[in-house]
Enzyme design. Structure first.
Site, PDB file in Angstrom:
ATOM      1  N   CYS A  16      -0.691   4.293   2.226  1.00 46.31           N
ATOM      2  CA  CYS A  16      -0.255   3.917   4.121  1.00 46.31           C
ATOM      3  C   CYS A  16      -0.071   2.419   4.303  1.00 46.31           C
ATOM      4  O   CYS A  16       0.924   2.102   4.129  1.00 46.31           O
ATOM      5  CB  CYS A  16      -1.567   4.318   4.639  1.00 46.31           C
ATOM      6  SG  CYS A  16      -3.519   3.874   3.663  1.00 46.31           S
ATOM      7  N   SER A  17      -1.068   1.592   4.817  1.00 49.16           N
ATOM      8  CA  SER A  17      -1.053   0.105   5.168  1.00 49.16           C
ATOM      9  C   SER A  17      -2.223  -0.581   4.730  1.00 49.16           C
ATOM     10  O   SER A  17      -2.379  -1.492   5.618  1.00 49.16           O
ATOM     11  CB  SER A  17      -0.474   0.260   6.640  1.00 49.16           C
ATOM     12  OG  SER A  17      -1.436   0.878   7.356  1.00 49.16           O
ATOM     13  N   CYS A  18      -2.860  -0.295   3.855  1.00 51.73           N
ATOM     14  CA  CYS A  18      -4.062  -1.239   3.582  1.00 51.73           C
ATOM     15  C   CYS A  18      -3.631  -2.690   3.380  1.00 51.73           C
ATOM     16  O   CYS A  18      -2.802  -2.761   2.734  1.00 51.73           O
ATOM     17  CB  CYS A  18      -4.783  -0.660   2.285  1.00 51.73           C
ATOM     18  SG  CYS A  18      -5.340   1.046   2.514  1.00 51.73           S
ATOM     19  N   CYS A  41       0.908  -1.076  -0.200  1.00 54.26           N
ATOM     20  CA  CYS A  41      -0.098   0.150   0.126  1.00 54.26           C
ATOM     21  C   CYS A  41       0.986   1.424  -0.189  1.00 54.26           C
ATOM     22  O   CYS A  41       1.499   1.582   0.918  1.00 54.26           O
ATOM     23  CB  CYS A  41      -0.813   0.138   1.319  1.00 54.26           C
ATOM     24  SG  CYS A  41      -2.093   1.677   1.341  1.00 54.26           S
TER      25      CYS A  41
HETATM   26 FE    FE Z   1      -3.570   2.125   2.936  1.00 51.86          FE
END
Ligand code: FE
Length: 206
Positions: free
Chosen positions: A113-115, A110
């Site tokens: 961000c951190s999906c 991602c």
């Molecule tokens: Fe994300």
């Protein structure tokens, strides 16, 4: 409410520096103010400690290896298929499965961000959220994979999938050789978390 000048002068002096202590302090405050229910918090923590994790994704992968029609349905509409298995919830609203083959290796990031597909893989590892991984895996995926210990054949194409709040990806790793006789449960034990992100391969049988 009386104004406390002492607090104003030293607004952070009472906050512990250790993150775990800060979390505990916040939790205590929220519970005391009646904003959260401690039983609900315990249920959430228990869920992510024991019920949600890469073992869920591993069961999906093993079933796809063992059952061709399941595999076809998974690649067609992963969200529906995994929901049927009971894997749904936060960060699992729209999941797409991408299949590794001899010609293509898939890897997930991602960049924003951190999906991450929580219902299948649990909470993302720290490196998945790091600036270095998110920036570099797009520019130099083979180099990043090599640092994970994974050197791919020259002829294999690397596809990088950028997750978003709308779509999360599950890599369907290649089934290791010599596993024809294994049960679905034994197959699942070969499926690592990293193999479902694309930074690793499924383990070879012993
Ligand atoms: Fe994300």
């Amino acid at each position: 409410m009386p104004h406390d000048h002492h607090d104003h002068d030293h607004p952070h002096s009472l906050l512990p520096s250790d993150p775990a202590l800060r979390v505990k302090a916040l939790e205590t405050l929220l519970v005391r103010k009646g904003l959260v229910d401690p039983a609900a918090l315990d249920a959430i923590i228990d869920t992510y400690e024991t019920r949600i994790g890469p073992q869920n994704g591993a069961r999906v992968v093993a079933r796809a290896w063992a059952d061709a029609s399941f595999r076809a349905r998974l690649l067609g509409d992963a969200t529906a298929v995994i929901s049927e298995m009971g894997y749904y919830g936060r960060q699992g609203e729209h999941i797409v499965a991408v299949e590794n083959t001899d010609s293509t290796h898939n890897i997930v990031v991602c960049t924003l961000c951190s999906c991450y597909p929580w219902p299948l893989l649990g909470i993302p590892p720290a490196w998945y959220k790091s600036d270095a991984y998110r920036a570099r895996v797009v520019r130099e995926p083979r180099q990043v994979l090599a640092e994970f210990g994974l050197v791919l054949p020259e002829g294999q194409t690397v596809r990088v999938w950028d997750s978003t709040a709308e779509i999360r990806y599950l890599v369907l790793p290649q089934r290791p050789a010599g596993t024809d006789d294994l049960t679905e449960e034994a197959l699942a034990a070969l499926v690592t978390r990293d193999s479902m992100i694309g930074t690793g391969l499924a383990r070879a049988p012993e």
